[in-house]
Motif scaffolding. Structure first.
Motif, PDB file in Angstrom:
ATOM      1  N   ILE C 214      51.756  39.781   4.557  1.00  0.00           N
ATOM      2  CA  ILE C 214      53.208  39.561   4.544  1.00  0.00           C
ATOM      3  C   ILE C 214      53.556  38.366   5.423  1.00  0.00           C
ATOM      4  CG2 ILE C 214      55.423  40.515   5.292  1.00  0.00           C
ATOM      5  CD1 ILE C 214      54.388  43.269   4.464  1.00  0.00           C
ATOM      6  N   LEU C 215      52.958  38.336   6.622  1.00  0.00           N
ATOM      7  CA  LEU C 215      53.224  37.212   7.528  1.00  0.00           C
ATOM      8  C   LEU C 215      52.852  35.890   6.863  1.00  0.00           C
ATOM      9  CD1 LEU C 215      52.039  38.494  11.011  1.00  0.00           C
ATOM     10  CD2 LEU C 215      54.359  37.908  10.309  1.00  0.00           C
ATOM     11  N   LEU C 216      51.668  35.871   6.241  1.00  0.00           N
ATOM     12  CA  LEU C 216      51.216  34.638   5.601  1.00  0.00           C
ATOM     13  C   LEU C 216      52.136  34.262   4.442  1.00  0.00           C
ATOM     14  CD1 LEU C 216      47.411  35.400   5.656  1.00  0.00           C
ATOM     15  CD2 LEU C 216      48.556  33.569   6.912  1.00  0.00           C
ATOM     16  N   ALA C 217      52.581  35.259   3.671  1.00  0.00           N
ATOM     17  CA  ALA C 217      53.480  34.981   2.550  1.00  0.00           C
ATOM     18  C   ALA C 217      54.808  34.437   3.056  1.00  0.00           C
ATOM     19  CB  ALA C 217      53.690  36.247   1.725  1.00  0.00           C
ATOM     20  N   LEU C 218      55.290  34.998   4.185  1.00  0.00           N
ATOM     21  CA  LEU C 218      56.540  34.495   4.758  1.00  0.00           C
ATOM     22  C   LEU C 218      56.374  33.052   5.235  1.00  0.00           C
ATOM     23  CD1 LEU C 218      57.789  37.646   6.714  1.00  0.00           C
ATOM     24  CD2 LEU C 218      58.849  36.613   4.701  1.00  0.00           C
ATOM     25  N   VAL C 219      55.224  32.764   5.840  1.00  0.00           N
ATOM     26  CA  VAL C 219      54.945  31.391   6.288  1.00  0.00           C
ATOM     27  C   VAL C 219      54.913  30.448   5.085  1.00  0.00           C
ATOM     28  CG1 VAL C 219      53.146  29.896   7.259  1.00  0.00           C
ATOM     29  CG2 VAL C 219      53.729  32.038   8.387  1.00  0.00           C
ATOM     30  N   MET C 220      54.260  30.891   4.025  1.00  0.00           N
ATOM     31  CA  MET C 220      54.160  30.060   2.823  1.00  0.00           C
ATOM     32  C   MET C 220      55.539  29.820   2.203  1.00  0.00           C
ATOM     33  SD  MET C 220      50.911  29.363   2.077  1.00  0.00           S
ATOM     34  CE  MET C 220      50.446  29.443   0.362  1.00  0.00           C
ATOM     35  N   ARG C 221      56.395  30.840   2.291  1.00  0.00           N
ATOM     36  CA  ARG C 221      57.734  30.700   1.717  1.00  0.00           C
ATOM     37  C   ARG C 221      58.581  29.755   2.554  1.00  0.00           C
ATOM     38  NH1 ARG C 221      60.959  36.083   0.510  1.00  0.00           N
ATOM     39  NH2 ARG C 221      61.774  35.967   2.629  1.00  0.00           N
ATOM     40  N   ARG C 222      58.455  29.907   3.879  1.00  0.00           N
ATOM     41  CA  ARG C 222      59.288  29.123   4.795  1.00  0.00           C
ATOM     42  C   ARG C 222      58.843  27.663   4.810  1.00  0.00           C
ATOM     43  NH1 ARG C 222      62.020  26.858   7.931  1.00  0.00           N
ATOM     44  NH2 ARG C 222      62.909  27.431   9.961  1.00  0.00           N
ATOM     45  N   TRP C 223      57.543  27.435   4.926  1.00  0.00           N
ATOM     46  CA  TRP C 223      57.069  26.065   5.132  1.00  0.00           C
ATOM     47  C   TRP C 223      56.261  25.498   3.965  1.00  0.00           C
ATOM     48  CZ3 TRP C 223      56.628  29.255   9.706  1.00  0.00           C
ATOM     49  CH2 TRP C 223      57.591  28.936  10.687  1.00  0.00           C
ATOM     50  N   LEU C 233      56.931  41.442  -1.610  1.00  0.00           N
ATOM     51  CA  LEU C 233      56.891  41.659  -0.163  1.00  0.00           C
ATOM     52  C   LEU C 233      57.304  43.077   0.179  1.00  0.00           C
ATOM     53  CD1 LEU C 233      58.159  38.420   1.583  1.00  0.00           C
ATOM     54  CD2 LEU C 233      55.843  39.211   1.118  1.00  0.00           C
ATOM     55  N   ASP C 234      58.352  43.581  -0.487  1.00  0.00           N
ATOM     56  CA  ASP C 234      58.827  44.920  -0.177  1.00  0.00           C
ATOM     57  C   ASP C 234      57.776  45.958  -0.554  1.00  0.00           C
ATOM     58  OD1 ASP C 234      60.979  46.523   0.859  1.00  0.00           O
ATOM     59  OD2 ASP C 234      61.075  47.358  -1.171  1.00  0.00           O
ATOM     60  N   LYS C 235      57.113  45.712  -1.685  1.00  0.00           N
ATOM     61  CA  LYS C 235      56.077  46.670  -2.115  1.00  0.00           C
ATOM     62  C   LYS C 235      54.920  46.670  -1.110  1.00  0.00           C
ATOM     63  CE  LYS C 235      56.780  48.188  -6.609  1.00  0.00           C
ATOM     64  NZ  LYS C 235      57.503  47.443  -7.636  1.00  0.00           N
ATOM     65  N   VAL C 236      54.509  45.473  -0.656  1.00  0.00           N
ATOM     66  CA  VAL C 236      53.420  45.403   0.325  1.00  0.00           C
ATOM     67  C   VAL C 236      53.859  46.069   1.640  1.00  0.00           C
ATOM     68  CG1 VAL C 236      51.870  43.879   1.596  1.00  0.00           C
ATOM     69  CG2 VAL C 236      52.496  43.308  -0.730  1.00  0.00           C
ATOM     70  N   ALA C 237      55.131  45.848   2.012  1.00  0.00           N
ATOM     71  CA  ALA C 237      55.632  46.451   3.250  1.00  0.00           C
ATOM     72  C   ALA C 237      55.582  47.974   3.165  1.00  0.00           C
ATOM     73  CB  ALA C 237      57.059  45.980   3.524  1.00  0.00           C
ATOM     74  N   LYS C 238      55.829  48.517   1.969  1.00  0.00           N
ATOM     75  CA  LYS C 238      55.743  49.978   1.809  1.00  0.00           C
ATOM     76  C   LYS C 238      54.290  50.446   2.024  1.00  0.00           C
ATOM     77  CE  LYS C 238      59.609  50.799  -1.281  1.00  0.00           C
ATOM     78  NZ  LYS C 238      59.928  50.641  -2.720  1.00  0.00           N
ATOM     79  N   SER C 304      64.877  50.917   4.947  1.00  0.00           N
ATOM     80  CA  SER C 304      64.694  49.887   3.915  1.00  0.00           C
ATOM     81  C   SER C 304      65.491  48.620   4.221  1.00  0.00           C
ATOM     82  CB  SER C 304      65.053  50.446   2.547  1.00  0.00           C
ATOM     83  OG  SER C 304      66.415  50.837   2.553  1.00  0.00           O
ATOM     84  N   ARG C 305      66.626  48.752   4.950  1.00  0.00           N
ATOM     85  CA  ARG C 305      67.400  47.543   5.248  1.00  0.00           C
ATOM     86  C   ARG C 305      66.628  46.641   6.199  1.00  0.00           C
ATOM     87  NH1 ARG C 305      72.565  49.429   6.712  1.00  0.00           N
ATOM     88  NH2 ARG C 305      72.216  48.546   8.766  1.00  0.00           N
ATOM     89  N   TRP C 306      66.036  47.245   7.209  1.00  0.00           N
ATOM     90  CA  TRP C 306      65.239  46.454   8.161  1.00  0.00           C
ATOM     91  C   TRP C 306      64.013  45.877   7.473  1.00  0.00           C
ATOM     92  CZ3 TRP C 306      65.276  50.298  12.907  1.00  0.00           C
ATOM     93  CH2 TRP C 306      66.558  50.245  13.502  1.00  0.00           C
ATOM     94  N   ARG C 307      63.410  46.715   6.635  1.00  0.00           N
ATOM     95  CA  ARG C 307      62.182  46.277   5.985  1.00  0.00           C
ATOM     96  C   ARG C 307      62.419  45.040   5.128  1.00  0.00           C
ATOM     97  NH1 ARG C 307      60.723  51.030   3.241  1.00  0.00           N
ATOM     98  NH2 ARG C 307      61.559  50.141   1.323  1.00  0.00           N
ATOM     99  N   ARG C 308      63.648  44.930   4.563  1.00  0.00           N
ATOM    100  CA  ARG C 308      63.917  43.802   3.663  1.00  0.00           C
ATOM    101  C   ARG C 308      64.422  42.575   4.408  1.00  0.00           C
ATOM    102  NH1 ARG C 308      66.035  47.909  -0.234  1.00  0.00           N
ATOM    103  NH2 ARG C 308      64.171  48.448  -1.425  1.00  0.00           N
ATOM    104  N   ASN C 309      64.652  42.714   5.709  1.00  0.00           N
ATOM    105  CA  ASN C 309      65.099  41.568   6.506  1.00  0.00           C
ATOM    106  C   ASN C 309      63.852  40.794   6.984  1.00  0.00           C
ATOM    107  OD1 ASN C 309      65.684  39.939   8.712  1.00  0.00           O
ATOM    108  ND2 ASN C 309      67.447  41.173   9.295  1.00  0.00           N
ATOM    109  N   PRO C 310      63.699  39.538   6.532  1.00  0.00           N
ATOM    110  CA  PRO C 310      62.465  38.793   6.862  1.00  0.00           C
ATOM    111  C   PRO C 310      62.192  38.704   8.363  1.00  0.00           C
ATOM    112  CG  PRO C 310      63.793  37.586   5.272  1.00  0.00           C
ATOM    113  CD  PRO C 310      64.620  38.749   5.699  1.00  0.00           C
ATOM    114  N   ALA C 311      63.238  38.538   9.168  1.00  0.00           N
ATOM    115  CA  ALA C 311      63.026  38.406  10.609  1.00  0.00           C
ATOM    116  C   ALA C 311      62.457  39.701  11.181  1.00  0.00           C
ATOM    117  CB  ALA C 311      64.342  38.049  11.304  1.00  0.00           C
ATOM    118  N   VAL C 312      63.096  40.829  10.818  1.00  0.00           N
ATOM    119  CA  VAL C 312      62.619  42.120  11.311  1.00  0.00           C
ATOM    120  C   VAL C 312      61.219  42.404  10.767  1.00  0.00           C
ATOM    121  CG1 VAL C 312      63.049  44.603  11.360  1.00  0.00           C
ATOM    122  CG2 VAL C 312      64.972  43.004  11.478  1.00  0.00           C
TER     123      VAL C 312
END
Lengths: 253, 127, 382
Positions: C214-223, C233-238, C304-312
């Motif tokens: 998830i971290l790597l995917a977020l990095v790839m999305r951001r940069w 992402l939500d499915k992986v977070a589950k 689920s609200r926190w889970r879907r917030n990228p920062a959290v």
């Protein structure tokens, strides 16, 4: 170009397959090797040792000194990288499962001589990934310092803490190198080998020879041998026998 | 082929450089050097013929190693039926006690550094 | 396809440069270890495995976790994972290489490592671990590269990849099971002698690996300008959520069995880990940090609200990584050796060169990962 890459992958795969298959072929029994080992097995021996805890003199370290001198065991001088083949520890530490006030009071403050137990079912041999340690037909758990890769899996597997690792070159820490016996190199595990080099010459182990109090009795496990007689006629303990390792060092109480 | 000129030139330069040690030795006749190990033996005869020892001592030593450590064999029977104790320090180095003039001469020349002496001792008489 | 790694922006080259520098620092430290021996580490006669083997265990888990994407995608046709699956496979490649490298740097005689293959020993679990890890590494390299190559050319992947993918699923389970058997098969170490070890390993792997992904995917999305999709992402977070819950549950099972049964030998090790023993507390703050992070991340992920917030989500993923790295790293290896076979406590503290070598091996993995992900980016953008 693209087909080349695919071919390359296929060839690579086949190569690895072949590499993997080679050891499997090596495992197949070879007639010559089988004959040789069965010939040496003709006379099945089993070495064992009995240690008389009460006869062992408190404060005496003659056996340890003798062993460490002739085997070039270094004196590293710190607990972290300590190397030892035989050593002494308290009764409570040696037999933690014997938490019994009566026994403890009898042997209160006594120290016990500890060494490799040359188990009949040695866990160190089971885990070694290179057969650098193995059990000989005569029961000695041997080390091949040429083959050891220093993974220290055997140290994790040994229930007795009988194995030491050479964290650095041991030579500078050997007071006087005995030319007739090799030293070890850094990165290998070492331990007591029942003086197999002396046994081959017909001598008894150095620790047994050095003991002035007759506390160490060594020999073959045969009814006519003294070691067999003392073990069968006395109450003996073996360290952590409940683990099923079948240690061959018997402590006479 | 694209840039065939450059490729051929590149290959030619590479071959020249890669073969440098070979033709340098031929030109300077440095390749004629032969190491000359000094033998100080009390006994005149090694366990096998000089030629055999020169070519196969490493295989023989490995065999000795496995025999002594793993197979419990302590006696070596040479091809002339003489027997010797399998022991690097006690048998080999008893005669070849001058490691620097004997072992090292060829090992240095051929650029090999066997690690036998990390553990096996050189008798104190000669080093 | 490989050409993509040579064309990149400033940020890409800075990343590569930084990782290469760290790798070099690690190499210098390793040179010290090569010359002096393992004495430069904090390991001792009593605690004969340390940070290297701890990291090895952790990264085998990360490598195995790719199965949590491959299985739903290929067996249950879970479309949400279509874009993220290649990231999982390449993460498995990098993690596998890191794991194997940690074993290599732990060897006292690294030059003799091929003795493991020259004298194969089927009764040694370490031998089997090397076999399954090597095959798993190959499987993931082949599967990842061939499917990406097909995508690059706009064709469907060749049919022979399908059986490889199916094999890779149980194989992923096998690498972590065999790794657990290394420890769980030792009667001498009551701390590890539990059949629950392999399930514990797998549960924590299914939390740590996906969290890193998830971290790597977020990095790839951001940069990197590459979005794997919100749903993936939500499915992986589950998956991380239930991985964490199971990890905590299994830990509590161990604690119950050990402390209720009062079996003295096993209890000493757990007491040292959780509460300290005879005045030695080396691991206590670490283990409690791990447990607290476990609880906190479970609470945060269940919402689920926190889970879907990228920062959290990214904060939680970092918490999960730290927690599992402790729980399955130092917290797993060190207490196995403390107290020692004779009841002594000799604490373990890693040394600076040892930590530098660990950082170097991590950067090696980071470097491999950065190059592989660059190829993915190149393919997806073209």
């Amino acid at each position: 170009m693209e087909i080349d890459r695919r071919k390359f992958l296929q060839i690579t795969g086949l190569t690895f397959l072949a590499l993997a298959a080679k050891p499997a072929f090596d495992l197949l029994p070879r007639p010559v090797a089988a004959n040789a080992s069965s010939a040496s097995q003709a006379e099945a021996k089993r070495w064992a040792m009995a240690i008389d805890i009460e006869a062992c003199k408190e404060g005496c370290t003659d056996c340890i000194t003798a062993c460490h001198r002739i085997h070039n065991v270094p004196d590293i001088g710190n607990r972290k990288e300590e190397i030892k083949w035989v050593w002494k520890d308290s009764f409570a530490n040696s037999f933690p499962e014997q938490e019994n006030r009566l026994v403890e009071s009898t042997f209160q403050g006594r120290s016990v001589l500890l060494l490799c137990n040359h188990c009949d079912n040695p866990p160190c041999v089971r885990v070694c990934p290179t057969q650098a340690t193995w059990k000989r037909d005569d029961g000695i758990v041997m080390m091949d310092y040429h083959r050891c890769i220093g993974c220290r899996y055997c140290m994790a597997a040994c229930p007795y803490g009988s194995r030491s690792f050479n964290w650095k070159d041991p030579r500078p820490y050997i007071n006087e190198v005995d030319d007739s016996y090799p030293t070890r190199t850094r990165g290998v595990v070492e331990k007591c080998d029942f003086c197999e080099e002396r046994l081959a010459r017909g001598d008894i182990p150095a620790c047994v020879e050095a003991c002035k109090y007759g506390a160490l009795i060594f020999g073959e496990m045969k009814p006519e041998m003294e070691v067999y007689k003392v073990i069968s006629s006395n109450f003996t303990l073996r360290r952590k026998a409940e683990l099923g390792t079948q240690p061959q060092i018997y402590y006479i109480l | 082929m694209y840039d065939s000129g450059k490729v051929i030139l590149g290959v030619a330069v590479f071959l020249c450089l890669a073969s440098f040690p070979a033709w340098y030795n031929v030109i300077t006749s440095k390749a004629d050097y032969r190491p000359d190990p000094v033998i100080v033996v009390s006994d005149n005869q090694c366990i096998e013929s000089t030629q055999y020892m020169r070519e196969y001592h490493m295989q023989l030593l490995k065999e000795w190693r496995d025999d002594a450590v793993r197979n419990g064999k302590t006696i070596y029977t040479a091809s002339d039926n003489k027997t010797y104790e399998i022991n690097l320090t006690g048998t080999c180095l008893k005669c070849h006690s001058n490691k620097t003039e004997f072992c090292d001469t060829c090992h240095d020349f051929s650029g090999v550094s066997p690690n036998c002496w990390d553990c096996h001792n050189i008798p104190k008489s000669g080093k | 396809m490989i050409e993509y790694i040579f064309k990149g922006g400033k940020r890409y080259w800075l990343t590569i440069g930084a990782l290469a520098l760290l790798l070099m620092a690690g190499a210098v430290a390793y040179l010290m270890q090569w010359n002096t021996g393992l004495a430069i580490t904090g390991m001792s006669r009593d605690v004969s495995w340390g940070l290297y083997i701890a990291n090895f265990t952790f990264f085998v888990g990360v490598a195995a976790s790719a199965v949590m994407l491959v299985l739903p995608y290929y067996l249950h046709n879970e479309k949400a994972f279509r874009k993220i699956i290649i990231l999982g496979e390449f993460l498995a490649v990098a993690a596998c290489m890191v794991a194997v490298t940690f074993v290599l740097v732990d060897l006292g005689q690294p030059a003799r490592v091929f003795n493991m293959f020259l004298y194969p020993t089927p009764n040694s679990i370490l031998f089997w671990d090397m076999v399954v890890l090597s095959v798993y590494l190959l499987l993931n390299i082949i599967i990842g590269w061939v499917t990406l190559d097909a995508e690059n050319k706009g064709v469907t992947p060749p049919g022979w990849t399908k059986p490889l993918i199916i094999i890779s699923i149980p194989w992923a389970i096998s690498i972590h099971t065999v790794t657990a058997f290394i420890y769980g098969g030792l009667a001498a170490r009551p701390f590890w002698l539990t059949a629950l070890l392999a399930p514990r390993f797998l549960a924590s792997a299914f939390a740590s690996g996906p969290a890193l992904l998830i971290l790597l995917a977020l990095v790839m999305r951001r940069w990197g300008g590459f979005d794997t999709g919100e749903e993936s992402l939500d499915k992986v977070a589950k998956i991380v959520t239930y991985g964490m819950i199971t990890t905590l549950f299994f830990l509590l099972l161990e604690v119950f069995t050990i402390f209720y049964s009062q079996e003295p030998e096993a209890m000493k090790h757990f007491t040292y880990l959780l509460f300290g023993l005879d005045g030695y507390y080396g691991l206590v703050p670490w283990m409690w940090l791990s447990i607290i992070l476990m609880c906190v991340s479970i609470v945060a992920l269940l919402n689920s609200r926190w889970r879907r917030n990228p920062a959290v989500l990214s904060a939680v993923c970092i918490a999960v990584l730290i927690s599992i790295w402790i729980d399955k790293g130092l917290g797993l290896i060190i207490p196995g050796f403390i107290p020692s076979q004779s009841g002594y406590i000799f604490e373990y503290v890693p040394t600076f060169p040892e930590i530098m070598i660990v950082v170097g091996v991590w950067s090696l993995g980071g470097l491999v990962l950065a190059l592989l992900y660059k190829v993915v980016l190149g393919v997806r953008k073209s």
